[in-house]
Design a protein around this motif. Structure first.
Motif, PDB file in Angstrom:
ATOM      1  N   ARG A 123     -34.720 -11.947-116.353  1.00 24.51           N
ATOM      2  CA  ARG A 123     -34.975 -10.856-117.314  1.00 24.51           C
ATOM      3  C   ARG A 123     -34.146  -9.624-116.955  1.00 24.51           C
ATOM      4  O   ARG A 123     -33.625  -8.936-117.841  1.00 24.51           O
ATOM      5  CB  ARG A 123     -36.474 -10.524-117.330  1.00 24.51           C
ATOM      6  N   ARG A 124     -34.041  -9.345-115.653  1.00 26.28           N
ATOM      7  CA  ARG A 124     -33.271  -8.171-115.228  1.00 26.28           C
ATOM      8  C   ARG A 124     -31.795  -8.323-115.580  1.00 26.28           C
ATOM      9  O   ARG A 124     -31.154  -7.368-116.039  1.00 26.28           O
ATOM     10  CB  ARG A 124     -33.421  -7.973-113.717  1.00 26.28           C
ATOM     11  N   ALA A 125     -31.235  -9.517-115.380  1.00 27.46           N
ATOM     12  CA  ALA A 125     -29.833  -9.756-115.719  1.00 27.46           C
ATOM     13  C   ALA A 125     -29.602  -9.544-117.202  1.00 27.46           C
ATOM     14  O   ALA A 125     -28.592  -8.961-117.625  1.00 27.46           O
ATOM     15  CB  ALA A 125     -29.430 -11.165-115.309  1.00 27.46           C
ATOM     16  N   LEU A 126     -30.559  -9.988-118.021  1.00 24.41           N
ATOM     17  CA  LEU A 126     -30.429  -9.808-119.466  1.00 24.41           C
ATOM     18  C   LEU A 126     -30.470  -8.330-119.839  1.00 24.41           C
ATOM     19  O   LEU A 126     -29.696  -7.858-120.675  1.00 24.41           O
ATOM     20  CB  LEU A 126     -31.556 -10.561-120.186  1.00 24.41           C
ATOM     21  N   VAL A 127     -31.382  -7.575-119.195  1.00 29.71           N
ATOM     22  CA  VAL A 127     -31.472  -6.135-119.459  1.00 29.71           C
ATOM     23  C   VAL A 127     -30.160  -5.437-119.132  1.00 29.71           C
ATOM     24  O   VAL A 127     -29.647  -4.637-119.924  1.00 29.71           O
ATOM     25  CB  VAL A 127     -32.630  -5.513-118.640  1.00 29.71           C
ATOM     26  N   LEU A 128     -29.602  -5.748-117.950  1.00 37.48           N
ATOM     27  CA  LEU A 128     -28.352  -5.092-117.539  1.00 37.48           C
ATOM     28  C   LEU A 128     -27.191  -5.497-118.443  1.00 37.48           C
ATOM     29  O   LEU A 128     -26.334  -4.676-118.773  1.00 37.48           O
ATOM     30  CB  LEU A 128     -28.045  -5.424-116.080  1.00 37.48           C
ATOM     31  N   GLU A 129     -27.162  -6.767-118.858  1.00 36.08           N
ATOM     32  CA  GLU A 129     -26.100  -7.213-119.765  1.00 36.08           C
ATOM     33  C   GLU A 129     -26.212  -6.492-121.105  1.00 36.08           C
ATOM     34  O   GLU A 129     -25.212  -6.044-121.670  1.00 36.08           O
ATOM     35  CB  GLU A 129     -26.185  -8.722-119.974  1.00 36.08           C
ATOM     36  N   ASN A 130     -27.432  -6.355-121.590  1.00 35.84           N
ATOM     37  CA  ASN A 130     -27.614  -5.682-122.882  1.00 35.84           C
ATOM     38  C   ASN A 130     -27.251  -4.198-122.801  1.00 35.84           C
ATOM     39  O   ASN A 130     -26.700  -3.648-123.754  1.00 35.84           O
ATOM     40  CB  ASN A 130     -29.066  -5.841-123.355  1.00 35.84           C
ATOM     41  N   ARG A 131     -27.542  -3.584-121.657  1.00 35.87           N
ATOM     42  CA  ARG A 131     -27.137  -2.183-121.492  1.00 35.87           C
ATOM     43  C   ARG A 131     -25.619  -2.055-121.522  1.00 35.87           C
ATOM     44  O   ARG A 131     -25.070  -1.129-122.127  1.00 35.87           O
ATOM     45  CB  ARG A 131     -27.675  -1.634-120.176  1.00 35.87           C
ATOM     46  N   LYS A 132     -24.956  -3.004-120.869  1.00 38.32           N
ATOM     47  CA  LYS A 132     -23.494  -2.993-120.869  1.00 38.32           C
ATOM     48  C   LYS A 132     -22.956  -3.173-122.274  1.00 38.32           C
ATOM     49  O   LYS A 132     -22.029  -2.468-122.704  1.00 38.32           O
ATOM     50  CB  LYS A 132     -22.989  -4.106-119.944  1.00 38.32           C
ATOM     51  N   LEU A 133     -23.548  -4.110-123.009  1.00 38.23           N
ATOM     52  CA  LEU A 133     -23.106  -4.348-124.381  1.00 38.23           C
ATOM     53  C   LEU A 133     -23.377  -3.139-125.270  1.00 38.23           C
ATOM     54  O   LEU A 133     -22.571  -2.784-126.132  1.00 38.23           O
ATOM     55  CB  LEU A 133     -23.808  -5.582-124.944  1.00 38.23           C
ATOM     56  N   ARG A 134     -24.529  -2.503-125.050  1.00 42.69           N
ATOM     57  CA  ARG A 134     -24.837  -1.309-125.840  1.00 42.69           C
ATOM     58  C   ARG A 134     -23.835  -0.193-125.572  1.00 42.69           C
ATOM     59  O   ARG A 134     -23.420   0.526-126.481  1.00 42.69           O
ATOM     60  CB  ARG A 134     -26.256  -0.836-125.517  1.00 42.69           C
ATOM     61  N   ALA A 135     -23.449  -0.053-124.293  1.00 39.77           N
ATOM     62  CA  ALA A 135     -22.463   0.968-123.954  1.00 39.77           C
ATOM     63  C   ALA A 135     -21.128   0.661-124.609  1.00 39.77           C
ATOM     64  O   ALA A 135     -20.453   1.556-125.139  1.00 39.77           O
ATOM     65  CB  ALA A 135     -22.300   1.049-122.433  1.00 39.77           C
ATOM     66  N   GLU A 136     -20.745  -0.624-124.598  1.00 42.36           N
ATOM     67  CA  GLU A 136     -19.500  -1.009-125.262  1.00 42.36           C
ATOM     68  C   GLU A 136     -19.593  -0.742-126.753  1.00 42.36           C
ATOM     69  O   GLU A 136     -18.634  -0.295-127.382  1.00 42.36           O
ATOM     70  CB  GLU A 136     -19.218  -2.490-125.010  1.00 42.36           C
ATOM     71  N   LEU A 137     -20.768  -1.034-127.318  1.00 39.04           N
ATOM     72  CA  LEU A 137     -20.978  -0.805-128.745  1.00 39.04           C
ATOM     73  C   LEU A 137     -20.850   0.673-129.077  1.00 39.04           C
ATOM     74  O   LEU A 137     -20.243   1.057-130.073  1.00 39.04           O
ATOM     75  CB  LEU A 137     -22.370  -1.314-129.128  1.00 39.04           C
ATOM     76  N   ALA A 138     -21.415   1.530-128.232  1.00 43.33           N
ATOM     77  CA  ALA A 138     -21.316   2.974-128.468  1.00 43.33           C
ATOM     78  C   ALA A 138     -19.872   3.444-128.357  1.00 43.33           C
ATOM     79  O   ALA A 138     -19.415   4.287-129.136  1.00 43.33           O
ATOM     80  CB  ALA A 138     -22.191   3.721-127.459  1.00 43.33           C
ATOM     81  N   ASP A 139     -19.125   2.885-127.389  1.00 46.58           N
ATOM     82  CA  ASP A 139     -17.716   3.250-127.238  1.00 46.58           C
ATOM     83  C   ASP A 139     -16.900   2.843-128.445  1.00 46.58           C
ATOM     84  O   ASP A 139     -15.974   3.525-128.865  1.00 46.58           O
ATOM     85  CB  ASP A 139     -17.126   2.594-125.981  1.00 46.58           C
ATOM     86  N   GLN A 140     -17.270   1.691-129.034  1.00 46.16           N
ATOM     87  CA  GLN A 140     -16.527   1.195-130.175  1.00 46.16           C
ATOM     88  C   GLN A 140     -16.938   1.878-131.468  1.00 46.16           C
ATOM     89  O   GLN A 140     -16.240   1.785-132.470  1.00 46.16           O
ATOM     90  CB  GLN A 140     -16.757  -0.313-130.337  1.00 46.16           C
ATOM     91  N   GLY A 141     -18.095   2.595-131.438  1.00 40.25           N
ATOM     92  CA  GLY A 141     -18.589   3.220-132.655  1.00 40.25           C
ATOM     93  C   GLY A 141     -19.106   2.195-133.645  1.00 40.25           C
ATOM     94  O   GLY A 141     -19.160   2.420-134.844  1.00 40.25           O
ATOM     95  N   GLY A 142     -19.506   1.018-133.182  1.00 45.88           N
ATOM     96  CA  GLY A 142     -19.981  -0.023-134.073  1.00 45.88           C
ATOM     97  C   GLY A 142     -19.445  -1.362-133.612  1.00 45.88           C
ATOM     98  O   GLY A 142     -18.752  -1.478-132.627  1.00 45.88           O
ATOM     99  N   SER A 143     -19.770  -2.400-134.344  1.00 46.89           N
ATOM    100  CA  SER A 143     -19.321  -3.721-133.948  1.00 46.89           C
ATOM    101  C   SER A 143     -17.845  -3.887-134.228  1.00 46.89           C
ATOM    102  O   SER A 143     -17.336  -3.474-135.254  1.00 46.89           O
ATOM    103  CB  SER A 143     -20.126  -4.770-134.707  1.00 46.89           C
ATOM    104  N   SER A 144     -17.151  -4.483-133.285  1.00 48.62           N
ATOM    105  CA  SER A 144     -15.710  -4.669-133.421  1.00 48.62           C
ATOM    106  C   SER A 144     -15.407  -5.890-134.256  1.00 48.62           C
ATOM    107  O   SER A 144     -16.138  -6.861-134.260  1.00 48.62           O
ATOM    108  CB  SER A 144     -15.081  -4.828-132.035  1.00 48.62           C
TER     109      SER A 144
END
Length: 442
Positions: A123-144
């Protein structure tokens, strides 16, 4: 299955018990850091911690329940497993209600504790992966709209080139392939990024005041009103679904393409505008019919630069990446944590035809986050022209990527989880172009 080398922070004030549990967990393959009190761990833990905390309830100074409350202020999703004496069970149960991962009355089985640790680590690995993806999503301003497949890399290269020019262009592809997002991406990467971005939807032309909405009204007639074309001045005007714009309206748009001028309602002279025009068109075969003069006038004049947007079936290897991005997006929007992706889910994702392309995949991801699209381990038979070998390779890549994400790039942990020899693992990673370092959280 024990995740070898995974960090476990043990807090136990009984010296003998602490030493025994530390040794037992290390024999299970964990990297254990043991403490006799909670103040020191609280100072060293951070939201990037990828492991599990195992803590006694009764501790000197800051007790386990107080420690848990402080830890939740730091990161409410760090997993904490409590160990308790008989009289502390009620407190441990209350902590479980407040988000603790598990509790074990003393004396407890280390093997059962290891099973609980493994579940918490997943569960912790999934949480950290999702945080990373969310950060990437915020950097991209949306889905690429880009992935790692050859088709996506070609698309990204073309888009990067055209974004640096001021040329009009047509984005052409099947419905749901992300053409509108691409138009916005091109605008944002262009010299016009800080200027207006105006989208003309063909539904506007069903309105009896379509000309007023599009071209505005001159002040000599009545109260002036700027139209969409004028509001786009200095920026980008997008003609969405241009194939569905009525012929009469397309003829007038053709003049706008040629002259960069338009006549507002009641005006005696044309208005000049500085705009870039991006047209969004359907599939190529939809435009293969004999063209009327009006159709040729506007579409062909814009099509000097045409960007073909591939369908999802032309870049199936991108499906895992796109799916993870969409899941992260909806976890953020819905404030939910998605369930783990099962073998049945991956089978469906990689074998489904996705006629709605990215739009359909995005909707599926939303249902997945809401728990509405669970698949059985065995999926439907593989159909279409894609070979079984190709589909198995894509499934293997998705499994490797998920394992690397859960293990934060640790080769040893991935090897243990997948139960394959190290050389075989390295061969598979090389075959799929996966680098463990890309999955590390630090």
């Amino acid at each position: 299955m024990t995740v070898k080398g995974a960090p476990v922070l043990l807090i136990e004030d009984d010296d003998a018990l602490r030493a025994g549990v530390t040794q037992a967990l290390e024999l299970e393959g964990y990297a254990v850091e043991a403490h006799s009190e909670a103040q020191t761990p609280l100072r060293i833990l951070s939201p990037e911690f990828a492991g599990v905390v195992v803590s006694d309830v009764r501790l000197p100074g800051l007790d386990g329940i107080q420690f848990f409350a402080r830890l939740r202020e730091l990161d409410p999703e760090i997993p904490v497993i409590f160990t308790t004496a008989h009289g502390d069970v009620d407190m441990a149960v209350e902590a479980m209600k407040n988000g603790a991962a598990d509790f074990f009355p003393k004396p407890y089985s280390v093997s059962r504790l290891a099973m609980s640790i493994d579940r918490a680590l997943g569960r912790r690995a999934l949480v950290l992966e999702n945080r990373k993806l969310r950060a990437e999503l915020a950097d991209q301003g949306g889905s690429s709209a880009f992935g790692r497949s050859p088709a996506s890399r070609r698309l990204e290269a073309i888009v990067s080139e055209v974004a640096q020019t001021d040329a009009d262009l047509v984005l052409r592809g099947a419905p749901g392939t992300g053409k509108s997002a691409l138009a916005r991406h091109i605008h944002d990467k262009s010299a016009r990024a800080d200027r207006p971005f105006v989208v003309v939807d063909p539904a506007i032309f069903a309105n009896e005041e379509a000309d007023l909405l599009l071209y505005g009204r001159d002040p000599s007639v009545a109260l002036s009103r700027s139209g969409m074309v004028e509001r786009a001045n200095g920026g980008t005007l997008v003609l969405d679904a241009i194939d569905n714009i009525p012929r009469k309206a397309r003829a007038r748009l053709a003049n706008l393409v040629d002259t960069r001028s338009f006549m507002a309602l009641g005006a005696s002279r044309p208005y000049q505008v500085d705009i870039r025009i991006i047209a969004i068109s359907g599939e190529v075969r939809a435009l293969a019919k004999p063209k009327t003069r009006a159709t040729a006038d506007v579409v062909d004049r814009l099509a000097g630069v045409t960007v073909p947007v591939p369908s999802l079936t032309d870049r199936r290897e991108d499906i895992p990446d796109f799916f993870r991005r969409f899941v992260a997006e909806f976890e953020l929007l819905l404030d939910r944590v998605a369930p783990p992706v099962t073998e049945g889910d991956w089978h469906h994702l990689l074998t489904h035809d996705w006629p709605g392309n990215l739009r359909e995949l995005r909707s599926y991801a939303q249902g997945f986050v809401l728990g509405l699209t669970r698949m059985e381990p065995s999926g439907p038979p593989i159909t279409g022209s894609t070979s079984l070998k190709d589909m198995l390779a894509k499934f293997e890549r998705a499994v490797l990527e998920d394992a690397l994400s859960r293990a934060s790039g640790s080769i040893g942990a991935v090897q243990a989880e997948l139960a394959i020899p190290r050389k075989t693992l390295y061969d598979k990673l090389a075959r799929h172009g996966l680098r463990p370092g890309d999955f590390r959280s630090d």
